[in-house]
Design a protein around this motif. Structure first.
Motif, PDB file in Angstrom:
ATOM      1  N   TRP A 187      66.702  60.982  54.942  1.00  0.00           N
ATOM      2  CA  TRP A 187      65.502  61.237  54.914  1.00  0.00           C
ATOM      3  C   TRP A 187      64.407  60.339  55.726  1.00  0.00           C
ATOM      4  CZ3 TRP A 187      61.170  58.519  53.339  1.00  0.00           C
ATOM      5  CH2 TRP A 187      61.550  57.448  52.435  1.00  0.00           C
ATOM      6  N   THR A 188      63.235  60.794  56.088  1.00  0.00           N
ATOM      7  CA  THR A 188      62.251  60.153  56.835  1.00  0.00           C
ATOM      8  C   THR A 188      60.911  60.817  56.814  1.00  0.00           C
ATOM      9  OG1 THR A 188      61.677  58.737  58.670  1.00  0.00           O
ATOM     10  CG2 THR A 188      62.679  61.097  59.137  1.00  0.00           C
ATOM     11  N   GLY A 189      59.724  59.892  56.552  1.00  0.00           N
ATOM     12  CA  GLY A 189      58.607  60.632  56.508  1.00  0.00           C
ATOM     13  C   GLY A 189      57.513  59.913  55.710  1.00  0.00           C
ATOM     14  N   PHE A 190      56.607  60.637  55.489  1.00  0.00           N
ATOM     15  CA  PHE A 190      55.254  60.015  54.831  1.00  0.00           C
ATOM     16  C   PHE A 190      54.944  60.427  53.376  1.00  0.00           C
ATOM     17  CE2 PHE A 190      54.520  60.394  59.229  1.00  0.00           C
ATOM     18  CZ  PHE A 190      53.893  59.292  59.927  1.00  0.00           C
ATOM     19  N   SER A 191      54.453  59.223  52.692  1.00  0.00           N
ATOM     20  CA  SER A 191      53.660  59.542  51.364  1.00  0.00           C
ATOM     21  C   SER A 191      52.147  59.699  51.711  1.00  0.00           C
ATOM     22  CB  SER A 191      54.100  58.424  50.302  1.00  0.00           C
ATOM     23  OG  SER A 191      55.644  58.434  50.273  1.00  0.00           O
ATOM     24  N   VAL A 192      51.699  60.666  51.439  1.00  0.00           N
ATOM     25  CA  VAL A 192      50.204  60.928  51.558  1.00  0.00           C
ATOM     26  C   VAL A 192      49.446  60.950  50.584  1.00  0.00           C
ATOM     27  CG1 VAL A 192      49.068  62.587  52.959  1.00  0.00           C
ATOM     28  CG2 VAL A 192      51.385  62.294  53.652  1.00  0.00           C
ATOM     29  N   PHE A 193      48.119  60.123  50.734  1.00  0.00           N
ATOM     30  CA  PHE A 193      47.322  60.207  49.667  1.00  0.00           C
ATOM     31  C   PHE A 193      46.012  60.457  50.130  1.00  0.00           C
ATOM     32  CE2 PHE A 193      50.369  57.007  49.288  1.00  0.00           C
ATOM     33  CZ  PHE A 193      50.678  56.612  47.996  1.00  0.00           C
ATOM     34  N   LEU A 194      44.883  60.909  49.136  1.00  0.00           N
ATOM     35  CA  LEU A 194      43.529  61.261  49.578  1.00  0.00           C
ATOM     36  C   LEU A 194      42.417  60.370  48.748  1.00  0.00           C
ATOM     37  CD1 LEU A 194      43.465  65.251  49.285  1.00  0.00           C
ATOM     38  CD2 LEU A 194      43.853  63.713  51.261  1.00  0.00           C
ATOM     39  N   TRP A 195      41.563  59.752  49.566  1.00  0.00           N
ATOM     40  CA  TRP A 195      40.666  58.644  48.812  1.00  0.00           C
ATOM     41  C   TRP A 195      39.145  59.451  49.123  1.00  0.00           C
ATOM     42  CZ3 TRP A 195      39.308  55.113  45.707  1.00  0.00           C
ATOM     43  CH2 TRP A 195      37.942  54.284  45.935  1.00  0.00           C
ATOM     44  N   ASP A 196      38.452  59.618  48.206  1.00  0.00           N
ATOM     45  CA  ASP A 196      37.203  59.748  48.196  1.00  0.00           C
ATOM     46  C   ASP A 196      36.003  58.992  47.975  1.00  0.00           C
ATOM     47  OD1 ASP A 196      37.001  59.748  45.546  1.00  0.00           O
ATOM     48  OD2 ASP A 196      36.759  61.634  45.070  1.00  0.00           O
ATOM     49  N   GLY A 197      36.214  57.796  48.097  1.00  0.00           N
ATOM     50  CA  GLY A 197      35.411  56.610  47.738  1.00  0.00           C
ATOM     51  C   GLY A 197      35.487  56.337  46.341  1.00  0.00           C
ATOM     52  N   LYS A 198      36.179  57.011  45.427  1.00  0.00           N
ATOM     53  CA  LYS A 198      36.245  56.730  44.131  1.00  0.00           C
ATOM     54  C   LYS A 198      37.588  56.887  43.602  1.00  0.00           C
ATOM     55  CE  LYS A 198      31.445  57.364  42.995  1.00  0.00           C
ATOM     56  NZ  LYS A 198      30.516  58.186  42.031  1.00  0.00           N
ATOM     57  N   THR A 199      38.138  58.248  43.791  1.00  0.00           N
ATOM     58  CA  THR A 199      39.419  58.693  43.143  1.00  0.00           C
ATOM     59  C   THR A 199      40.416  58.707  44.421  1.00  0.00           C
ATOM     60  OG1 THR A 199      38.384  59.787  41.803  1.00  0.00           O
ATOM     61  CG2 THR A 199      40.732  60.487  42.320  1.00  0.00           C
ATOM     62  N   LEU A 200      41.630  58.067  44.027  1.00  0.00           N
ATOM     63  CA  LEU A 200      42.835  57.892  45.028  1.00  0.00           C
ATOM     64  C   LEU A 200      43.720  58.871  44.244  1.00  0.00           C
ATOM     65  CD1 LEU A 200      44.301  56.501  47.382  1.00  0.00           C
ATOM     66  CD2 LEU A 200      45.119  54.797  45.940  1.00  0.00           C
ATOM     67  N   ALA A 201      44.137  59.752  45.293  1.00  0.00           N
ATOM     68  CA  ALA A 201      45.129  60.838  44.677  1.00  0.00           C
ATOM     69  C   ALA A 201      46.146  60.840  45.654  1.00  0.00           C
ATOM     70  CB  ALA A 201      44.609  62.162  44.661  1.00  0.00           C
ATOM     71  N   TYR A 202      47.560  61.026  45.014  1.00  0.00           N
ATOM     72  CA  TYR A 202      48.864  61.243  45.678  1.00  0.00           C
ATOM     73  C   TYR A 202      48.999  62.614  46.010  1.00  0.00           C
ATOM     74  CZ  TYR A 202      53.820  61.093  46.530  1.00  0.00           C
ATOM     75  OH  TYR A 202      54.978  61.109  47.202  1.00  0.00           O
ATOM     76  N   MET A 203      49.028  63.111  47.285  1.00  0.00           N
ATOM     77  CA  MET A 203      49.460  64.358  47.450  1.00  0.00           C
ATOM     78  C   MET A 203      50.930  64.778  47.567  1.00  0.00           C
ATOM     79  SD  MET A 203      47.089  65.550  51.083  1.00  0.00           S
ATOM     80  CE  MET A 203      48.036  66.984  51.112  1.00  0.00           C
ATOM     81  N   GLY A 204      51.690  63.806  47.947  1.00  0.00           N
ATOM     82  CA  GLY A 204      53.324  64.095  47.956  1.00  0.00           C
ATOM     83  C   GLY A 204      53.716  63.491  49.217  1.00  0.00           C
ATOM     84  N   PHE A 205      54.917  64.006  49.486  1.00  0.00           N
ATOM     85  CA  PHE A 205      55.888  63.458  50.674  1.00  0.00           C
ATOM     86  C   PHE A 205      56.026  64.585  51.850  1.00  0.00           C
ATOM     87  CE2 PHE A 205      59.986  63.566  52.822  1.00  0.00           C
ATOM     88  CZ  PHE A 205      60.195  62.462  53.296  1.00  0.00           C
ATOM     89  N   GLU A 206      55.619  63.912  53.001  1.00  0.00           N
ATOM     90  CA  GLU A 206      55.545  65.001  54.029  1.00  0.00           C
ATOM     91  C   GLU A 206      56.719  64.316  55.182  1.00  0.00           C
ATOM     92  OE1 GLU A 206      52.574  66.179  57.565  1.00  0.00           O
ATOM     93  OE2 GLU A 206      52.116  63.985  56.820  1.00  0.00           O
ATOM     94  N   GLY A 207      57.775  65.154  55.289  1.00  0.00           N
ATOM     95  CA  GLY A 207      58.764  64.825  56.121  1.00  0.00           C
ATOM     96  C   GLY A 207      59.904  65.614  55.948  1.00  0.00           C
ATOM     97  N   GLY A 208      61.204  65.198  56.365  1.00  0.00           N
ATOM     98  CA  GLY A 208      62.423  65.759  56.282  1.00  0.00           C
ATOM     99  C   GLY A 208      63.281  65.080  55.477  1.00  0.00           C
ATOM    100  N   THR A 209      64.218  66.073  54.662  1.00  0.00           N
ATOM    101  CA  THR A 209      65.223  65.481  53.994  1.00  0.00           C
ATOM    102  C   THR A 209      66.377  66.378  54.324  1.00  0.00           C
ATOM    103  OG1 THR A 209      64.839  67.061  52.026  1.00  0.00           O
ATOM    104  CG2 THR A 209      63.864  64.740  51.815  1.00  0.00           C
TER     105      THR A 209
END
Length: 273
Positions: A187-209
Motif C-alpha cells: 500500500w502507499t498513500g496519505f493520512s489526511v487531516f483537517l484543521w480549522d484553527g481549533k479542531t484537528l480532525a482525521y479524515m482517513g486514508f487516501e491512496g491504494g491498497t
C-alpha cells in the motif's frame, strides 16, 4: 537523506494506477550532527547525561528549535521505539543551553504556516506498525494533537505537507502525511487531516491498497478546488475504486462516490453518487 519521489504505482496487467504525487520524503530515524531538529514532546526533560538517571537541568516545549551536537549514550527503548540519546543546543529565555534528550522526542518533520507550527512525530510501534501523531503549536503553546495508525513499517519513508483549505469552508488547512513503501505489492498513500484553527480532525486514508492477483482498492479525496471538485459548494467527494482480478488479466472494478461536508467539528455524510 531527502528525496523527491513521484508516486506512480502500476498494478501489473490489471491497469489500476494511483495518481502521481510529488512530495519530499524522509527516512525514519535519520539523526545527523550539526543539523536542526525540533522538539515534538511537550515539556521534555533536558538532562546533564545521556540516560534516565541524568539530572534534569531544564524542560523545553514542543516546537523548540534544537541543534544536534552529538549522538551519545546507549539506545533507549520506549513504547517499541528504540533510538539513541542526543546532545542538543537551544535558546531558552535568550540564553544558549545544552543538554541531553532522548531522540524519540524529536519531531520527524515540521512545517510552519499561517502562524502555526505543524509537527509530525512517532509515538509508538506495536507489532511492527508505526503510530504517528500530528501536533499543532503556536508561540510555544500546544493547541491540538491527533494520533493515528499510519500502517508504516520498517523500510517505509514518510512525507509531510500542510496545504491551504482546498476550498472547504471554515477550514484553515488540509494536512497530509505520506507513507511510501518502495514496492507495489502492499500500500502507499496519505493520512489526511483537517484543521480549522481549533479542531484537528482525521479524515482517513487516501491512496491504494493491493494484493496483486487478488484485489485492490484506491481511495481519493476530491476537494472543492481540485479538478472535478465541487467548486463553490465546498463539498468533499470521496471516490473509491475497488477491484478483483487474477494473474492472467481477468478483472472486475466498481467505483463509488460519496459526498461529505464539514460541519465545524467533523465530516458529515451528505449523499452517495
Amino acid at each position: 537523506m531527502y528525496r523527491t519521489l513521484t508516486l506512480l504505482c502500476l498494478i501489473f496487467s490489471l491497469g489500476t494506477t494511483l495518481s502521481a504525487q510529488d512530495i519530499e520524503t524522509h527516512e525514519y530515524f535519520q539523526i545527523e550532527t550539526n543539523k536542526t531538529a525540533y522538539a515534538f514532546g511537550d515539556n521534555i526533560n533536558v538532562r546533564d547525561a545521556p540516560n534516565t538517571t541524568g539530572k534534569v537541568v531544564t524542560q523545553i516545549k514542543a516546537g523548540t528549535i534544537l541543534k544536534i551536537l552529538d549522538v551519545a549514550g546507549d539506545k533507549l527503548a520506549l513504547k517499541g521505539v528504540e533510538v539513541p540519546w542526543v546532545k542538543v543546543q537551544f535558546l531558552q529565555n535568550g540564553k544558549s543551553q545544552q543538554g541531553y534528550i532522548w531522540s524519540g522526542l524529536l519531531a520527524l518533520d515540521r512545517v510552519t504556516r499561517d502562524g502555526f507550527e505543524f509537527l509530525l512525530g512517532l509515538t509508538r510501534i506495536e507489532n511492527g506498525v508505526y503510530y504517528q501523531e500530528v501536533r499543532i503549536v503556536k508561540q510555544g503553546t500546544l493547541l491540538a494533537t491527533k494520533e493515528y495508525k499510519s500502517n508504516a513499517e520498517d523500510g517505509h519513508e514518510f512525507g509531510f505537507e500542510v496545504l491551504g483549505n482546498k476550498g472547504v469552508p471554515n477550514i484553515t488547512n488540509v494536512i497530509r502525511v505520506y507513507n511510501y513503501m518502495p514496492a507495489c505489492l502492499h500500500w502507499t498513500g496519505f493520512s489526511v487531516f483537517l484543521w480549522d484553527g481549533k479542531t484537528l480532525a482525521y479524515m482517513g486514508f487516501e491512496g491504494g491498497t493491493m494484493n496483486v492477483g487478488e484485489s485492490w482498492d484506491e481511495i481519493e479525496f476530491i476537494f472543492p478546488e481540485d479538478k472535478g471538485g465541487s467548486g463553490s459548494d465546498g463539498l468533499i467527494f470521496k471516490r473509491v475504486l475497488s477491484g478483483k482480478g487474477d494473474y492472467i488479466g481477468n478483472s472486475v472494478e466498481t467505483i463509488t462516490k460519496t459526498v461529505w461536508a464539514w460541519d465545524g467539528k467533523q465530516l458529515v455524510h451528505k449523499k452517495d453518487e
